[in-house]
Design a protein around this motif. Structure first.
Motif, PDB file in Angstrom:
ATOM      1  N   MET A 106       0.841  -1.195   0.000  1.00 63.35           N
ATOM      2  CA  MET A 106       0.000   0.000   0.000  1.00 63.35           C
ATOM      3  C   MET A 106       0.879   1.249   0.000  1.00 63.35           C
ATOM      4  O   MET A 106       1.735   1.414   0.874  1.00 63.35           O
ATOM      5  CB  MET A 106      -0.886   0.000   1.250  1.00 63.35           C
ATOM      6  CG  MET A 106      -1.957  -1.059   1.247  1.00 63.35           C
ATOM      7  SD  MET A 106      -3.288  -0.688   0.089  1.00 63.35           S
ATOM      8  CE  MET A 106      -4.272   0.429   1.081  1.00 63.35           C
ATOM      9  N   CYS A 107       0.626   2.088  -0.985  1.00 62.11           N
ATOM     10  CA  CYS A 107       1.359   3.348  -1.097  1.00 62.11           C
ATOM     11  C   CYS A 107       0.992   4.242   0.087  1.00 62.11           C
ATOM     12  O   CYS A 107      -0.179   4.474   0.362  1.00 62.11           O
ATOM     13  CB  CYS A 107       0.982   3.980  -2.428  1.00 62.11           C
ATOM     14  SG  CYS A 107       0.882   5.751  -2.472  1.00 62.11           S
ATOM     15  N   GLU A 108       2.025   4.714   0.799  1.00 62.17           N
ATOM     16  CA  GLU A 108       1.737   5.471   2.014  1.00 62.17           C
ATOM     17  C   GLU A 108       1.228   6.881   1.722  1.00 62.17           C
ATOM     18  O   GLU A 108       0.675   7.529   2.599  1.00 62.17           O
ATOM     19  CB  GLU A 108       2.967   5.529   2.924  1.00 62.17           C
ATOM     20  CG  GLU A 108       4.113   6.353   2.400  1.00 62.17           C
ATOM     21  CD  GLU A 108       5.318   6.312   3.335  1.00 62.17           C
ATOM     22  OE1 GLU A 108       5.372   5.452   4.229  1.00 62.17           O
ATOM     23  OE2 GLU A 108       6.213   7.152   3.153  1.00 62.17           O
ATOM     24  N   HIS A 109       1.410   7.337   0.480  1.00 70.15           N
ATOM     25  CA  HIS A 109       0.939   8.693   0.159  1.00 70.15           C
ATOM     26  C   HIS A 109      -0.561   8.750  -0.089  1.00 70.15           C
ATOM     27  O   HIS A 109      -1.216   9.710   0.270  1.00 70.15           O
ATOM     28  CB  HIS A 109       1.665   9.222  -1.092  1.00 70.15           C
ATOM     29  CG  HIS A 109       3.112   9.440  -0.875  1.00 70.15           C
ATOM     30  ND1 HIS A 109       4.068   9.220  -1.846  1.00 70.15           N
ATOM     31  CD2 HIS A 109       3.783   9.848   0.223  1.00 70.15           C
ATOM     32  CE1 HIS A 109       5.260   9.490  -1.359  1.00 70.15           C
ATOM     33  NE2 HIS A 109       5.122   9.861  -0.110  1.00 70.15           N
ATOM     34  N   HIS A 110      -1.087   7.724  -0.776  1.00 67.34           N
ATOM     35  CA  HIS A 110      -2.501   7.766  -1.166  1.00 67.34           C
ATOM     36  C   HIS A 110      -3.326   6.631  -0.557  1.00 67.34           C
ATOM     37  O   HIS A 110      -4.535   6.574  -0.762  1.00 67.34           O
ATOM     38  CB  HIS A 110      -2.624   7.697  -2.694  1.00 67.34           C
ATOM     39  CG  HIS A 110      -1.949   8.835  -3.396  1.00 67.34           C
ATOM     40  ND1 HIS A 110      -0.662   8.747  -3.892  1.00 67.34           N
ATOM     41  CD2 HIS A 110      -2.377  10.093  -3.677  1.00 67.34           C
ATOM     42  CE1 HIS A 110      -0.327   9.902  -4.447  1.00 67.34           C
ATOM     43  NE2 HIS A 110      -1.344  10.739  -4.335  1.00 67.34           N
ATOM     44  N   PHE A 111      -2.670   5.712   0.123  1.00 64.62           N
ATOM     45  CA  PHE A 111      -3.351   4.519   0.640  1.00 64.62           C
ATOM     46  C   PHE A 111      -4.091   3.786  -0.473  1.00 64.62           C
ATOM     47  O   PHE A 111      -5.235   3.349  -0.320  1.00 64.62           O
ATOM     48  CB  PHE A 111      -4.268   4.853   1.825  1.00 64.62           C
ATOM     49  CG  PHE A 111      -3.625   4.491   3.143  1.00 64.62           C
ATOM     50  CD1 PHE A 111      -2.353   4.944   3.449  1.00 64.62           C
ATOM     51  CD2 PHE A 111      -4.268   3.677   4.066  1.00 64.62           C
ATOM     52  CE1 PHE A 111      -1.721   4.601   4.635  1.00 64.62           C
ATOM     53  CE2 PHE A 111      -3.645   3.320   5.267  1.00 64.62           C
ATOM     54  CZ  PHE A 111      -2.373   3.795   5.540  1.00 64.62           C
ATOM     55  N   MET A 132      -1.414   2.023  -8.186  1.00 61.61           N
ATOM     56  CA  MET A 132      -2.774   2.464  -8.520  1.00 61.61           C
ATOM     57  C   MET A 132      -2.960   3.965  -8.382  1.00 61.61           C
ATOM     58  O   MET A 132      -3.835   4.537  -9.020  1.00 61.61           O
ATOM     59  CB  MET A 132      -3.805   1.711  -7.682  1.00 61.61           C
ATOM     60  CG  MET A 132      -4.003   0.301  -8.221  1.00 61.61           C
ATOM     61  SD  MET A 132      -5.448  -0.492  -7.547  1.00 61.61           S
ATOM     62  CE  MET A 132      -6.754   0.365  -8.375  1.00 61.61           C
ATOM     63  N   CYS A 133      -2.118   4.612  -7.577  1.00 65.14           N
ATOM     64  CA  CYS A 133      -2.225   6.076  -7.490  1.00 65.14           C
ATOM     65  C   CYS A 133      -1.757   6.736  -8.786  1.00 65.14           C
ATOM     66  O   CYS A 133      -1.998   7.915  -9.011  1.00 65.14           O
ATOM     67  CB  CYS A 133      -1.443   6.623  -6.289  1.00 65.14           C
ATOM     68  SG  CYS A 133       0.322   6.360  -6.369  1.00 65.14           S
ATOM     69  N   MET A 134      -1.108   5.967  -9.659  1.00 66.39           N
ATOM     70  CA  MET A 134      -0.716   6.498 -10.973  1.00 66.39           C
ATOM     71  C   MET A 134      -1.602   5.967 -12.091  1.00 66.39           C
ATOM     72  O   MET A 134      -1.386   6.298 -13.253  1.00 66.39           O
ATOM     73  CB  MET A 134       0.734   6.122 -11.286  1.00 66.39           C
ATOM     74  CG  MET A 134       1.760   6.958 -10.548  1.00 66.39           C
ATOM     75  SD  MET A 134       3.428   6.537 -11.073  1.00 66.39           S
ATOM     76  CE  MET A 134       3.426   7.071 -12.790  1.00 66.39           C
TER      77      MET A 134
END
Ligand code: GTP
Ligand code: ZN
Length: 192
Positions: free
Chosen positions: A79-84, A151-153
């Motif tokens: 899990m990306c810590e910037h966008h969850f 997924m945030c990208m």
């Protein structure tokens, strides 16, 4: 392995507030149990926060093999810590044993998974896996390569589905010896 519990009631409470904040009715039928489900899901996908990955590397076998060992194409979800939002792909984990001791190969994947199940940055995930193995086993070298789609990208922001981020962390001989690094990269790229 002993894992402390995460605070599920707090997650439920917070997620109920998120539902209200986006304009949803948290009491409608389909959403009624969602905060509970989310809390259980977070318990699972962040279980790595409560584990010590070094514990996976405590048992080794006596076997003389001072050549490269690579477990490649390990499926990885983090899990990306910037966008969850999730990032996911493959990890390739290699080491060169030292002193007539090898580790069970599943333990390399367990270490990768334990660090992945935390809010992460791909770079940090890559070097945490490498450092854990390097510092615990004291091998001749460790090489970790991760290829992942964020997924945030893809579903938001810049929206570039299919773009893959590749990170590597090389320690010991993989860092200092050109030939060893080349061997690792060609084994990873060799698609059988
Ligand atoms: N280095 C690195 N960056 C990441 C990772 N995961 C997400 N990011 C980036 O974190 C950055 C956060 O940038 P911000 O400008 O604070 O957030 P944002 O406005 O939502 O950024 P955009 O995604 O560009 O819309 C973005 O560039 C993401 O692509 C990662 O694992 N490693
Ligand atoms: Zn992100």
């Amino acid at each position: 392995m002993a894992c402390k519990e995460i605070d599920k009631p707090k997650i439920e409470q917070a997620f109920r507030m998120i539902l209200e904040a986006i304009g949803e009715d948290p009491d409608r039928e389909g959403l009624r149990d969602t905060p509970k489900r989310v809390a259980r899901m977070y318990e699972e996908i962040f279980s790595g926060l409560w584990c010590e990955p070094r514990e996976f590397l405590q048992v080794s076998f006596s076997e003389f093999h001072d050549e490269l060992v690579l477990v490649k194409d390990i499926p990885l979800y983090s899990m990306c810590e910037h966008h969850f939002l999730p990032f996911y792909g493959k990890a390739h984990v290699a080491y060169i044993p030292r002193g007539g001791k090898v580790i069970g190969i599943s333990k390399l994947a367990r270490v990768a998974e334990a660090y992945a199940k935390r809010p992460q940055l791909q770079e940090r995930l890559t070097s945490q896996i490498a450092d854990c193995i390097y510092e615990t086993l004291n091998p001749h070298g460790v090489g970790v390569v991760i290829e992942a789609e964020h997924m945030c990208m893809t579903m938001r922001g810049i929206r570039k589905p299919g773009s893959i981020t590749v990170t590597s962390a090389l320690r010991g001989l993989f860092e200092t010896r050109h030939q060893t690094r080349e061997e690792l990269l060609s084994l990873i790229l060799n698609k059988r």
